[in-house]
Design a protein around this motif. Structure first.
Motif, short mmCIF file in Angstrom:
data_model
loop_
_atom_site.label_atom_id
_atom_site.label_comp_id
_atom_site.label_asym_id
_atom_site.label_seq_id
_atom_site.Cartn_x
_atom_site.Cartn_y
_atom_site.Cartn_z
N LEU A 116 119.32 87.83 31.25
CA LEU A 116 119.11 86.40 31.49
C LEU A 116 120.44 85.66 31.63
N TRP A 117 121.42 86.03 30.78
CA TRP A 117 122.74 85.40 30.85
C TRP A 117 123.42 85.70 32.18
N TYR A 118 123.33 86.94 32.64
CA TYR A 118 123.97 87.32 33.90
C TYR A 118 123.38 86.50 35.06
N VAL A 170 124.00 81.73 38.78
CA VAL A 170 123.48 80.47 39.32
C VAL A 170 124.44 79.32 39.00
N LEU A 171 124.92 79.27 37.77
CA LEU A 171 125.85 78.20 37.39
C LEU A 171 127.18 78.33 38.13
N ILE A 192 129.83 75.05 38.27
CA ILE A 192 129.96 74.50 36.92
C ILE A 192 131.31 74.85 36.30
N GLU A 193 131.96 75.91 36.78
CA GLU A 193 133.23 76.33 36.21
C GLU A 193 134.34 75.30 36.44
N ARG A 194 134.18 74.45 37.41
CA ARG A 194 135.19 73.42 37.66
C ARG A 194 135.20 72.34 36.58
N VAL A 195 134.08 72.12 35.92
CA VAL A 195 134.00 71.06 34.92
C VAL A 195 133.99 71.59 33.49
N VAL A 196 134.05 72.90 33.32
CA VAL A 196 134.05 73.51 32.00
C VAL A 196 135.49 73.69 31.54
N TRP A 197 135.77 73.32 30.31
CA TRP A 197 137.13 73.39 29.79
C TRP A 197 137.61 74.83 29.64
#
Length: 68
Positions: free
Chosen positions: A24-26, A31-32, A37-42
């Motif tokens: 499920l994580w993979y 999808v993320l 989403i990696e652009r806004v994650v610290w």
């Protein structure tokens, strides 16, 4: 909680929950990542670890709540 019999080898149920959470994580991380989403994650590694722990916790709670 009973052990899982896998061809005569008894495995702890946590191993099955961890495998399900990993699948499920993979899928969710792909999808993320596609959504950017990696652009806004610290800290992406910390985010992925926390996401896996949350999914694993959800799987375990779901089994105990509805799985019996």
């Amino acid at each position: 909680m009973k052990e899982i019999d896998f061809f005569g080898i008894f495995l702890p149920p946590l191993l099955a929950y961890a495998a399900l959470a990993g699948v499920l994580w993979y899928a969710l991380s792909k999808v993320l990542s596609w959504m950017g989403i990696e652009r806004v994650v610290w800290h992406p590694s910390l985010f992925n670890t926390a996401l896996y722990v949350l999914i694993l916790s959800g799987c375990i709670l779901a089994v105990f709540r509805w799985g019996g």
